[in-house]
Structures are given as C-alpha cells and as structure tokens.
Design a protein around this motif. Sequence first.
Motif, mmCIF file in Angstrom:
data_model
loop_
_atom_site.group_PDB
_atom_site.id
_atom_site.type_symbol
_atom_site.label_atom_id
_atom_site.label_comp_id
_atom_site.label_asym_id
_atom_site.label_seq_id
_atom_site.Cartn_x
_atom_site.Cartn_y
_atom_site.Cartn_z
ATOM 1 N N ILE A 84 0.725 -1.286 0.033
ATOM 2 C CA ILE A 84 0.142 0.060 0.021
ATOM 3 C C ILE A 84 0.822 1.235 0.008
ATOM 4 O O ILE A 84 0.632 2.266 -0.830
ATOM 5 N N ARG A 85 1.988 1.227 0.716
ATOM 6 C CA ARG A 85 2.863 2.503 0.589
ATOM 7 C C ARG A 85 3.402 2.585 -0.455
ATOM 8 O O ARG A 85 3.714 3.725 -1.018
ATOM 9 N N LYS A 86 3.917 1.479 -1.222
ATOM 10 C CA LYS A 86 4.580 1.539 -2.636
ATOM 11 C C LYS A 86 3.469 2.161 -3.462
ATOM 12 O O LYS A 86 3.742 3.098 -4.204
ATOM 13 N N LEU A 87 2.529 1.457 -3.285
ATOM 14 C CA LEU A 87 1.204 2.174 -4.526
ATOM 15 C C LEU A 87 1.008 3.757 -4.206
ATOM 16 O O LEU A 87 0.913 4.341 -5.340
ATOM 17 N N ARG A 88 0.812 4.200 -2.978
ATOM 18 C CA ARG A 88 0.628 5.569 -2.584
ATOM 19 C C ARG A 88 1.798 6.554 -2.945
ATOM 20 O O ARG A 88 1.706 7.361 -3.543
ATOM 21 N N LEU A 89 3.095 5.924 -2.597
ATOM 22 C CA LEU A 89 4.344 6.694 -2.971
ATOM 23 C C LEU A 89 4.224 6.814 -4.610
ATOM 24 O O LEU A 89 4.548 7.853 -5.096
ATOM 25 N N LYS A 90 3.979 5.913 -5.331
ATOM 26 C CA LYS A 90 4.216 5.584 -6.684
ATOM 27 C C LYS A 90 3.224 6.939 -7.193
ATOM 28 O O LYS A 90 3.531 7.577 -8.340
ATOM 29 N N ARG A 91 2.043 7.054 -6.698
ATOM 30 C CA ARG A 91 1.323 8.184 -7.222
ATOM 31 C C ARG A 91 1.344 9.516 -6.440
ATOM 32 O O ARG A 91 0.756 10.557 -6.898
ATOM 33 N N GLY A 92 2.254 9.472 -5.537
ATOM 34 C CA GLY A 92 2.731 10.798 -4.712
ATOM 35 C C GLY A 92 1.557 11.398 -3.651
ATOM 36 O O GLY A 92 1.423 12.324 -3.618
ATOM 37 N N TRP A 93 0.872 10.206 -3.442
ATOM 38 C CA TRP A 93 -0.245 10.679 -2.238
ATOM 39 C C TRP A 93 0.234 10.707 -0.902
ATOM 40 O O TRP A 93 1.127 9.790 -0.629
ATOM 41 N N SER A 94 -0.304 11.393 -0.140
ATOM 42 C CA SER A 94 -0.221 11.305 1.406
ATOM 43 C C SER A 94 -1.147 10.159 1.811
ATOM 44 O O SER A 94 -1.962 9.672 1.138
ATOM 45 N N GLN A 95 -0.846 9.780 3.162
ATOM 46 C CA GLN A 95 -1.868 9.039 3.911
ATOM 47 C C GLN A 95 -3.195 9.505 4.038
ATOM 48 O O GLN A 95 -4.079 9.137 3.684
ATOM 49 N N GLU A 96 -3.246 11.046 4.201
ATOM 50 C CA GLU A 96 -4.432 11.588 4.483
ATOM 51 C C GLU A 96 -5.108 11.656 3.085
ATOM 52 O O GLU A 96 -6.297 11.470 3.113
ATOM 53 N N HIS A 97 -4.660 11.890 1.969
ATOM 54 C CA HIS A 97 -5.249 11.923 0.734
ATOM 55 C C HIS A 97 -5.704 10.386 0.462
ATOM 56 O O HIS A 97 -6.913 10.511 -0.010
ATOM 57 N N LEU A 98 -4.917 9.434 0.476
ATOM 58 C CA LEU A 98 -5.385 7.988 0.289
ATOM 59 C C LEU A 98 -6.580 7.776 1.143
ATOM 60 O O LEU A 98 -7.684 7.192 0.691
ATOM 61 N N ALA A 99 -6.717 8.220 2.356
ATOM 62 C CA ALA A 99 -7.696 7.941 3.316
ATOM 63 C C ALA A 99 -9.104 8.582 2.831
ATOM 64 O O ALA A 99 -10.094 8.065 2.760
ATOM 65 N N HIS A 100 -8.708 9.917 2.435
ATOM 66 C CA HIS A 100 -10.073 10.600 1.775
ATOM 67 C C HIS A 100 -10.492 9.930 0.461
ATOM 68 O O HIS A 100 -11.890 10.057 0.617
ATOM 69 N N ILE A 101 -9.757 9.738 -0.510
ATOM 70 C CA ILE A 101 -10.384 8.926 -1.522
ATOM 71 C C ILE A 101 -10.715 7.558 -1.610
ATOM 72 O O ILE A 101 -11.621 7.318 -2.339
ATOM 73 N N SER A 102 -10.234 7.029 -0.375
ATOM 74 C CA SER A 102 -10.760 5.663 -0.308
ATOM 75 C C SER A 102 -11.942 5.536 0.557
ATOM 76 O O SER A 102 -12.571 4.420 0.604
ATOM 77 N N GLY A 103 -11.940 6.522 1.449
ATOM 78 C CA GLY A 103 -13.243 6.266 2.248
ATOM 79 C C GLY A 103 -12.772 5.702 3.678
ATOM 80 O O GLY A 103 -13.612 5.327 4.586
ATOM 81 N N LEU A 104 -11.428 5.758 3.891
ATOM 82 C CA LEU A 104 -11.265 4.924 5.113
ATOM 83 C C LEU A 104 -10.484 5.930 6.008
ATOM 84 O O LEU A 104 -10.074 7.128 5.978
ATOM 85 N N ASN A 105 -10.155 5.511 7.424
ATOM 86 C CA ASN A 105 -9.618 6.346 8.304
ATOM 87 C C ASN A 105 -8.122 6.404 8.253
ATOM 88 O O ASN A 105 -7.376 5.325 7.803
ATOM 89 N N VAL A 106 -7.540 7.748 8.427
ATOM 90 C CA VAL A 106 -6.014 7.593 8.239
ATOM 91 C C VAL A 106 -5.439 6.629 9.272
ATOM 92 O O VAL A 106 -4.478 6.102 8.788
ATOM 93 N N ARG A 107 -5.731 6.343 10.224
ATOM 94 C CA ARG A 107 -5.270 5.493 11.095
ATOM 95 C C ARG A 107 -5.426 4.087 10.742
ATOM 96 O O ARG A 107 -4.267 3.189 10.760
ATOM 97 N N THR A 108 -6.433 3.880 9.982
ATOM 98 C CA THR A 108 -6.276 2.489 9.223
ATOM 99 C C THR A 108 -5.463 2.381 8.212
ATOM 100 O O THR A 108 -4.724 1.309 7.946
#
Length: 176
Positions: free
Chosen positions: A3-27
């Motif tokens: 997940i970290r690899k895919l997120r970094l590959k797209r240049g997303w922060s954890q907060e951005h990924l949480a927002h667009i996926s509908g998940l919690n940042v802590r998750t």
Amino acid sequence: MIIRKLRLKRGWSQEHLAHISGLNVRTIQRLERGQNPSLETKKSLAAVFEVDISTFDISTEKTNQGESTMTQQDHLMTDNIKSEPVKPIETIEQDEKEAIEYAKGVKEFLTHLLLFVVFIPVIIYKKGLFDPTFSWLMLGWGIGVTFHGLNAFEKLNFFKVDWERKIAEKKLGRKL
C-alpha cells in the motif's frame, strides 16, 4: 508495504489516500505497517489503485511460475467483485522494500535534525549557554525524541510524499 509503494508511486499522502478511499487515516497507517486488511478495505483500495483485490492479500505468495497462490475462498470473493478488467497484481520486490524503508529513515533523520536546529536556539535563549542544565537538556533531548516519534508515525509531515518517493527511486536507480 504494498500500500505504501502504491501510494508513493502516485505521490499521495496517507491523508489523501484515506480521503479518496473512504478509510480512516489510522487504518491506512496500520495497513502500511503490515496489518491484514478486511475484505471491505481491500475492495476500497483495489478500486482506488485500480488493481486486483488479491494485491492486498498478505498471505498471497509467489510461485516459481510467477502466479499468485490463492485459496478457493479468495477466488470466490474476488470473482464476485470482478465486473471489469483490472490491472495485474502489483508486487513489491525486496530492493523496493529496502529503498522505501531507507527513504523513510532519511526523512526521519532530517526531520529530527531540523527540530534540533530550531529548538537549540530557543533553549539557549531561555536557559543561557552557560546554565548547567543546558548540557542535560542537550543530552536528554526529550523534545527531539517526541517529535521524532510523531514523525515516525506520520503525525507530522515536514517533507512531502513526493520527496520520499524520489529518494526511494534514487536508491533503486529506477522508477517505483
């Protein structure tokens, strides 16, 4: 780690990924540290990253032929949600894992160094350079350790995700 690899590959922060996926940042943080995601979380991440849901199966191993081994239950779960073609399963190689961890370590060190440079003048101003407690403050460096911990758990981000990805790619000598 995937997940970290895919997120970094797209240049997303954890907060951005949480927002667009509908998940919690802590998750997201727990998943990046190796916790096994639920089926709903896998579906959400698969949709966001446009990959096969089995990409997020921690128990999935690679065989010698390069095909993933999945249980019959895994196939039933993924067959029920496949309605359109998806990209092949994304994997993370050992050198990529090491490069990502290296980049994270560099980021943490530079953050700690930045805090040291910022707070030492404040301590000197408050206590004075020749105060006997100044050397104990330097040795203890409780503030630095606290901020280092906050940064390690990504509560404070002094550097952008894009910067971390570039460090990992530099270490690898290729794109993630």
